[in-house]
Design a protein around this motif. Structure first.
Motif, PDB file in Angstrom:
ATOM      1  N   ASN A  35       0.680  -1.296  -0.067  1.00  0.00           N
ATOM      2  CA  ASN A  35       0.038  -0.197   0.093  1.00  0.00           C
ATOM      3  C   ASN A  35       0.920   1.262   0.036  1.00  0.00           C
ATOM      4  O   ASN A  35       0.244   2.381  -0.186  1.00  0.00           O
ATOM      5  CB  ASN A  35      -0.846   0.119   1.327  1.00  0.00           C
ATOM      6  N   HIS A  36       2.207   0.916   0.231  1.00  0.00           N
ATOM      7  CA  HIS A  36       3.047   2.338   0.310  1.00  0.00           C
ATOM      8  C   HIS A  36       4.081   2.387  -0.770  1.00  0.00           C
ATOM      9  O   HIS A  36       4.949   3.096  -0.850  1.00  0.00           O
ATOM     10  CB  HIS A  36       3.760   2.272   1.530  1.00  0.00           C
ATOM     11  N   ALA A  37       3.927   1.234  -1.727  1.00  0.00           N
ATOM     12  CA  ALA A  37       4.764   1.328  -2.963  1.00  0.00           C
ATOM     13  C   ALA A  37       4.754   2.723  -3.756  1.00  0.00           C
ATOM     14  O   ALA A  37       3.547   3.090  -3.996  1.00  0.00           O
ATOM     15  CB  ALA A  37       4.316  -0.060  -3.907  1.00  0.00           C
ATOM     16  N   MET A  38       5.562   3.190  -4.292  1.00  0.00           N
ATOM     17  CA  MET A  38       6.048   4.020  -5.103  1.00  0.00           C
ATOM     18  C   MET A  38       5.278   5.604  -4.555  1.00  0.00           C
ATOM     19  O   MET A  38       5.390   6.557  -5.392  1.00  0.00           O
ATOM     20  CB  MET A  38       5.349   3.763  -6.541  1.00  0.00           C
ATOM     21  N   GLU A  39       4.974   5.393  -3.143  1.00  0.00           N
ATOM     22  CA  GLU A  39       4.050   6.676  -2.766  1.00  0.00           C
ATOM     23  C   GLU A  39       4.895   8.010  -2.757  1.00  0.00           C
ATOM     24  O   GLU A  39       4.319   8.990  -2.729  1.00  0.00           O
ATOM     25  CB  GLU A  39       3.482   6.615  -1.476  1.00  0.00           C
ATOM     26  N   ASP A  40       6.207   7.947  -2.574  1.00  0.00           N
ATOM     27  CA  ASP A  40       7.129   9.196  -2.630  1.00  0.00           C
ATOM     28  C   ASP A  40       7.283  10.007  -3.834  1.00  0.00           C
ATOM     29  O   ASP A  40       7.524  11.061  -4.215  1.00  0.00           O
ATOM     30  CB  ASP A  40       8.393   8.974  -1.989  1.00  0.00           C
ATOM     31  N   ILE A  41       6.855   9.138  -5.119  1.00  0.00           N
ATOM     32  CA  ILE A  41       6.819   9.678  -6.499  1.00  0.00           C
ATOM     33  C   ILE A  41       5.719   9.745  -7.057  1.00  0.00           C
ATOM     34  O   ILE A  41       5.452  10.288  -8.274  1.00  0.00           O
ATOM     35  CB  ILE A  41       8.208   9.060  -7.268  1.00  0.00           C
ATOM     36  N   ALA A  70      11.955  -4.265  -2.149  1.00  0.00           N
ATOM     37  CA  ALA A  70      11.617  -3.350  -3.317  1.00  0.00           C
ATOM     38  C   ALA A  70      10.801  -4.162  -4.547  1.00  0.00           C
ATOM     39  O   ALA A  70       9.777  -3.777  -4.711  1.00  0.00           O
ATOM     40  CB  ALA A  70      12.773  -2.659  -3.915  1.00  0.00           C
ATOM     41  N   PRO A  71      11.644  -5.377  -5.107  1.00  0.00           N
ATOM     42  CA  PRO A  71      11.067  -6.192  -6.104  1.00  0.00           C
ATOM     43  C   PRO A  71       9.698  -6.782  -5.285  1.00  0.00           C
ATOM     44  O   PRO A  71       8.637  -6.953  -6.147  1.00  0.00           O
ATOM     45  CB  PRO A  71      12.021  -7.088  -6.676  1.00  0.00           C
ATOM     46  N   ALA A  72       9.768  -7.134  -4.044  1.00  0.00           N
ATOM     47  CA  ALA A  72       8.433  -8.006  -3.517  1.00  0.00           C
ATOM     48  C   ALA A  72       7.374  -6.981  -3.533  1.00  0.00           C
ATOM     49  O   ALA A  72       6.189  -7.543  -3.913  1.00  0.00           O
ATOM     50  CB  ALA A  72       9.109  -8.489  -1.990  1.00  0.00           C
ATOM     51  N   VAL A  73       7.487  -5.568  -3.032  1.00  0.00           N
ATOM     52  CA  VAL A  73       6.177  -4.955  -3.214  1.00  0.00           C
ATOM     53  C   VAL A  73       5.658  -4.827  -4.526  1.00  0.00           C
ATOM     54  O   VAL A  73       4.446  -4.652  -4.707  1.00  0.00           O
ATOM     55  CB  VAL A  73       6.226  -3.584  -2.531  1.00  0.00           C
TER      56      VAL A  73
END
Length: 166
Positions: A35-41, A70-73
């Motif tokens: 649910n937090h993957a890539m959220e900063d970009i 990283a790849p897991a999320v």
């Protein structure tokens, strides 16, 4: 293996701390972590990504720490593969280990493909094509054993089946 899905496009040098920020690494549940993957970009990624979607990126995708999360999320988010101009080597290895196919184009695909495009990736043939046919790229196909690892869901499952079948 042919993969087809909606594109999420990113630029060069997307590092592992952007893929999954360190402040969330105390979360054990992979679904919650995704649910937090890539959220900063890209605040829309985690809420909008659908199973079967594809990430397209520029050079050096997955650079930074050796964070296996990283790849897991990315995989947990439903992404079926990542197509990029190049990958950080340790990210590439970690992705193989969990069965996430990575396609390295060596070409400016991130400049030619847009978020929302539909992309078709033929892992065996080594081709990447958008839905209109205006972008067609030939790449090196994944080696057969890497494709098998991806099909089995990762290196651990692949190895278990090898041992079982001996």
């Amino acid at each position: 293996m042919i993969l087809e899905g909606k594109v999420w496009r990113y630029e060069d040098n997307v590092d592992t701390d952007v893929i999954i920020p360190a402040r969330y690494l105390n979360i054990v549940d992979m679904k919650e972590l995704a649910n937090h993957a890539m959220e900063d970009i890209d605040k829309s990624f985690a809420k909008g990504v659908q199973p079967g979607d594809i990430i397209v990126a520029g050079k050096n995708f997955g650079c930074g720490s050796s964070r296996e999360h990283a790849p897991a999320v990315i995989k947990e988010s439903g992404i079926t593969c990542v197509v990029a101009e190049s990958f950080a080597r340790i990210f590439y290895r970690n992705a193989i280990n969990i069965g996430l196919p990575l396609i390295e184009t060596g070409q400016n695909i991130s400049k030619e493909i847009k978020t929302g495009d539909i992309l078709k990736v033929d892992v065996l043939e080594g081709t990447v094509e958008n839905e209109t046919g205006s972008v067609k790229i030939s790449t090196e196909p994944l080696p057969g054993f890497i494709e098998e690892i991806a099909k089995k869901g990762g290196l651990v499952q692949y190895t278990k089946e090898l041992i079982k079948n001996k």
